[in-house]
Write an enzyme that holds these catalytic residues in place. Structure first.
Site, PDB file in Angstrom:
ATOM      1  CD  GLU A  67       1.670  -2.199   1.298  1.00  0.00           C
ATOM      2  OE1 GLU A  67       0.677  -2.152   2.025  1.00  0.00           O
ATOM      3  OE2 GLU A  67       2.428  -1.229   1.126  1.00  0.00           O
ATOM      4  CB  CYS A 120      16.022   6.372   2.663  1.00  0.00           C
ATOM      5  SG  CYS A 120      17.199   5.600   1.533  1.00  0.00           S
TER       6      CYS A 120
END
Lengths: 356, 222
Positions: free
Chosen positions: A102, A126
């Site tokens: 993407e 994360c």
């Protein structure tokens, strides 16, 4: 147990696009072609929009045939495009190894920024990031990174490139550095390094090598100045703590030509207090930098909430009052999941066999 | 804090044993003190960037010990696998802070992700919580005896593939076990070590069950 940073590069031996001049010289030599052919090939690859070796008309017929026998070009158009109400576009590319990539195109008045991915998925885990939810599928080659730029319909309008899409660039350092070399070399795209920013969560050996080998801008995902808080948001803190990142940055002289900035996603009640302003002021003392404050874009099931606009403005003003340049980054492409931390191709990735 | 020294130091392999197909346990001449849970960078040549491995030796052991999967397409591990005792490798000083905190802690690991926990146990750290350990095959449950003897009934081995029916395994992934578990306590600490997929999925399950992210500490490997 292996904690793997700087994972191996993808195999792209028979693809021309994404090769550096030195690599092209090697290819020319292996095909018994004159060395100067390498520069000609680079020109066709990176300065002219040809997608077929036979279009490289100032190469000899013998050279074109030899090249086309063993090599493919490697560019590929996006397979899907989504457009946000604010004009941001998200493109989906596929690679030769069926990876899904993407890329976000973000026009903004006289600027147009391309946010490129360096990996498919991410290993950094994360807590606040949608890409992390995808796990890790693989590294992108330099060609796959550059194709996001080369095959972008709006390529000619671009003013800036940021390596802030899917993945941790310094976990794929060799290919990222190759892509930067191609973007900034006179034999490549000839872009100014000042128009390119690479963002990392703080892989220290990668930062050192990047600063040594590239002139592009550096961005660090900071998110909180306190180690213990950061460890809970970003597992990387266990291995490369922020204070060591900052200590290293203080040894490096950033000139006018080169900038370091810090990314700071703002979480309600977690990292948006005056205590954080004070600590940021303390740890960043001596580094000429700016802080980009970013609105948190909630991901499914998250326990985190974004700070409200008023808190963000007060935080920004407090930092500015202390002499730290801080700006609130406009949120773009949220409605198409193109905004910061939302890129993910999880839905179209075939899951790998888990080891647990 | 100053800048960390990533200098590579020569050391010698004292033992290099395949303990399961594609998995090696390597012992190295010890050069430095460390805290259980820390990692060292290891490489066979200064031309190859060091990879980070959790130490699984105890703080009183005379050698460093690391556990790793041999990745056939990798740059480093296929070169490490055939090394013999007496041969040289390079290591960094130990570093990292995936280290023990003195409170009620539960451990979750997959495959070679057991290494930092073994280092903690060997260093005398005995958590009051439980240990959930996942792998695909019987042979990939490393240090099982040690774990069983420390945790007794608080040790849950989750086998997602073919495992010996005689052994006391939970049949399924560790994430399935945790999803079904009814006694997870939100107020306790959870230490996770394994692949990014394992860590992310486990973290999501724990949070769905009311564990606040504040109580989850993770070390991720590939």
């Amino acid at each position: 147990m292996k904690i793997c940073f700087m994972t191996q590069s993808p195999i792209t031996e028979n693809i021309l696009f994404g090769k550096t001049l030195e690599e092209l010289k090697g290819i020319a030599a292996s095909l018994n072609l004159p060395a100067f052919n390498a520069r000609i090939i680079a020109e066709w690859l990176y300065k002219k929009n040809v997608r077929d070796v036979h279009q490289m008309t100032n190469l000899s017929k013998k050279a074109r045939e030899a090249l086309s026998k063993d090599y493919t070009m490697g560019m590929a158009d996006p397979v899907k495009e989504q457009k946000s109400a604010d004009g941001t576009k998200k493109y989906l590319y596929t690679s030769s190894s069926n990876k899904f990539i993407e890329t976000a195109y973000i026009p903004d008045r006289e600027r147009a920024t391309l946010c490129v991915s360096s990996q498919v998925g991410c290993k950094m885990g994360c807590l606040f990031c949608m890409t992390a939810r995808q796990g890790f599928q693989g590294n992108l080659s330099a060609g796959e990174i550059l194709n996001q730029f080369q095959s972008l319909p709006e390529k000619e309008t671009l003013t800036n490139i940021v390596y802030m899409g899917m993945g941790e660039p310094f976990d794929n350092l060799a290919e990222v550095l190759k892509s930067l070399e191609i973007l900034t070399s006179e034999w490549g795209y000839g872009m100014s390094a000042k128009r390119i920013t690479v963002s990392t969560i703080g892989v220290i050996p990668g930062i050192k090598e990047f600063l040594d080998k590239s002139n592009c801008h550096l961005a660090i995902s900071l998110h909180t100045p306190f180690n213990e808080e950061r460890r809970k948001l970003m597992p990387i803190e266990n291995v490369y703590p922020l204070d060591e990142v900052i200590a290293y940055l203080k040894t490096f002289e950033f000139t006018r030509q080169r900038r370091v900035s810090f990314e700071y996603i703002m979480f309600k009640g977690i990292n948006d207090t005056q205590r954080h302003v004070q600590e940021l002021n303390r740890i960043l003392n001596g580094i000429k930098c700016r802080i980009n404050l970013i609105k948190f874009h909630p991901i499914p099931g998250t326990q985190l909430k974004g700070s409200d606009a008023r808190t963000m403005e007060y935080f920004r003003d407090s930092l500015n009052a202390k002499g730290i340049i801080a700006t609130i980054r406009a949120s773009r492409g949220e409605d198409i999941y193109a905004a910061c931390g939302l890129l993910s191709t999880k839905e179209i990735v075939k899951p790998a066999a888990p080891d647990f | 804090m100053g800048t960390r020294d990533f200098t590579l130091h020569k050391t010698i392999i004292t033992d290099n044993t395949s303990i399961a197909p594609g998995v090696n346990l390597t012992r190295l001449e010890r050069k430095f003190d460390f805290i259980p849970g820390q990692v060292i960078g290891v490489t066979v040549s200064k031309d190859i960037p060091p990879r980070l491995y959790s130490l699984c030796s105890g703080t009183e052991d005379k050698e460093f010990e690391i556990l790793y999967n041999v990745v056939e397409s990798g740059l480093l591990t296929p070169r490490m696998e055939p090394l013999q005792p007496g041969e040289q490798v390079y290591i960094t000083e130990p570093f990292g802070s995936f280290t023990h905190v003195d409170c009620h802690v539960n451990w979750v690991a997959a495959g070679t992700g057991i290494a930092p926990f073994i280092s903690m146990l060997r260093s005398g750290i005995t958590p009051k919580g439980w240990m959930v350990y996942g792998a695909r095959k019987s042979e990939n449950f490393f240090f099982s005896q040690m774990l069983r003897s420390h945790f007794n009934e608080r040790f849950i081995a989750c086998c997602s593939g073919d495992c010996d029916a005689n052994d006391d395994f939970y049949k399924g992934r560790l994430t399935t076990y945790l999803s079904e578990a009814e006694d997870l306590k939100p107020g306790e600490m959870y230490y996770l070590c394994g692949s990014v997929d394992m860590v992310i999925q486990t973290r999501e399950i724990l949070m769905q069950k009311g564990v606040f992210y504040d109580n989850i500490r993770a070390e991720i490997y590939f």
